[in-house]
Design a protein around this motif. Structure first.
Motif, mmCIF file in Angstrom:
data_model
loop_
_atom_site.group_PDB
_atom_site.id
_atom_site.type_symbol
_atom_site.label_atom_id
_atom_site.label_comp_id
_atom_site.label_asym_id
_atom_site.label_seq_id
_atom_site.Cartn_x
_atom_site.Cartn_y
_atom_site.Cartn_z
ATOM 1 N N ARG A 152 0.826 -1.198 0.000
ATOM 2 C CA ARG A 152 0.000 0.000 0.000
ATOM 3 C C ARG A 152 0.870 1.263 0.000
ATOM 4 O O ARG A 152 1.669 1.472 0.917
ATOM 5 C CB ARG A 152 -0.832 -0.054 1.280
ATOM 6 N N TYR B 200 4.194 4.749 3.127
ATOM 7 C CA TYR B 200 4.273 3.827 4.260
ATOM 8 C C TYR B 200 5.488 2.896 4.239
ATOM 9 O O TYR B 200 5.676 2.117 5.180
ATOM 10 C CB TYR B 200 2.978 2.994 4.335
ATOM 11 N N ASN C 259 -1.899 1.832 16.237
ATOM 12 C CA ASN C 259 -2.009 2.621 15.014
ATOM 13 C C ASN C 259 -3.431 2.379 14.526
ATOM 14 O O ASN C 259 -3.719 1.342 13.934
ATOM 15 C CB ASN C 259 -0.987 2.175 13.965
ATOM 16 N N GLY D 154 -5.038 3.618 12.164
ATOM 17 C CA GLY D 154 -5.288 3.886 10.740
ATOM 18 C C GLY D 154 -6.318 4.998 10.604
ATOM 19 O O GLY D 154 -6.332 5.952 11.384
ATOM 20 N N ALA D 155 -7.231 4.847 9.655
ATOM 21 C CA ALA D 155 -8.218 5.907 9.390
ATOM 22 C C ALA D 155 -9.197 6.102 10.550
ATOM 23 O O ALA D 155 -9.793 7.176 10.675
ATOM 24 C CB ALA D 155 -8.974 5.588 8.109
ATOM 25 N N HIS E 13 -9.168 9.260 12.817
ATOM 26 C CA HIS E 13 -9.811 10.528 12.461
ATOM 27 C C HIS E 13 -11.336 10.462 12.541
ATOM 28 O O HIS E 13 -11.999 11.462 12.337
ATOM 29 C CB HIS E 13 -9.390 10.922 11.030
ATOM 30 N N HIS F 135 1.702 6.612 14.227
ATOM 31 C CA HIS F 135 1.407 6.722 12.797
ATOM 32 C C HIS F 135 2.712 6.610 12.042
ATOM 33 O O HIS F 135 3.703 7.277 12.408
ATOM 34 C CB HIS F 135 0.726 8.050 12.470
ATOM 35 N N ILE F 136 2.705 5.798 11.024
ATOM 36 C CA ILE F 136 3.914 5.598 10.219
ATOM 37 C C ILE F 136 4.261 6.906 9.495
ATOM 38 O O ILE F 136 5.412 7.335 9.468
ATOM 39 C CB ILE F 136 3.681 4.445 9.223
ATOM 40 N N SER F 137 3.247 7.528 8.914
ATOM 41 C CA SER F 137 3.462 8.780 8.183
ATOM 42 C C SER F 137 3.298 9.971 9.129
ATOM 43 O O SER F 137 2.712 9.837 10.208
ATOM 44 C CB SER F 137 2.451 8.888 7.039
ATOM 45 N N ARG G 283 -6.592 14.378 8.065
ATOM 46 C CA ARG G 283 -5.748 13.514 8.912
ATOM 47 C C ARG G 283 -5.169 14.276 10.110
ATOM 48 O O ARG G 283 -4.449 13.723 10.922
ATOM 49 C CB ARG G 283 -4.587 12.933 8.100
#
Ligand code: DQA
Length: 150
Positions: free
Chosen positions: A19, A24, A75, A77-78, A81, A101-103, A112
């Motif tokens: 992905r 990522y 983490n 993810g989405a 938010h 969070h990785i990013s 985000r």
């Protein structure tokens, strides 16, 4: 018995490595989980890793962590938010939480920038790539004063 740290990954993180590698990275979830277990061994912590794409499953795991684990690295993810339900579950669980969070979510899209999880987390690590999980585990070792394995 060493203390347990639960490492939870939310939706789409099973796709790590495939992905958006520019965002990522190339490591897979299996790589990340192996690194987490290894870090735990070095620091005297027992690491349990889980990932799901189903919000109810994540909430059940958080509830089951109550009075069983010493810390949660999540983490979301989405769901970070969007999910008041995960926010509420983390409060109900009464276990210290580190959000990863990785990013660097703050240099990405506006949607985000807000996290429902940060409000209930001891700290937030974002933008350190998958190394963020290792940083979170080592911070728990410090917080819990765990003894490294000989
Ligand atoms: C993420 C950031 C989120 O905004 C996104 O929805 C993810 C991954 C990260 O690790 O950088 O799925 O949590």
């Amino acid at each position: 018995m060493s203390q347990i740290i639960l490492v939870l990954n939310g939706p789409n993180l099973n796709m790590l490595g495939l992905r958006e590698p520019a965002v990522y990275g190339h490591e897979t979830l299996a790589d990340v989980e192996a690194m987490a277990v290894q870090s735990g061994q070095e620091l005297g912590l027992s690491i349990e890793c889980r990932q799901t794409n189903h919000e109810g499953q994540m909430i059940d795991w958080i509830h089951q962590a109550r009075q069983r684990v010493a810390g949660i690295v999540i983490n979301p993810g989405a769901w970070t938010h969007t999910s008041i339900a995960i926010h509420d579950a983390l409060i109900a669980c009464e276990v210290p939480v580190l959000e990863v969070h990785i990013s660097n979510v703050h240099r990405r899209e506006e949607f985000r920038h807000h996290s429902f999880v940060s409000k209930v987390a001891v700290g937030v690590i974002a933008g350190f790539g998958t190394h963020g999980y290792k940083l979170a585990i080592s911070h728990f070792a410090k917080l819990l004063n765990a003894k490294p394995a000989i």
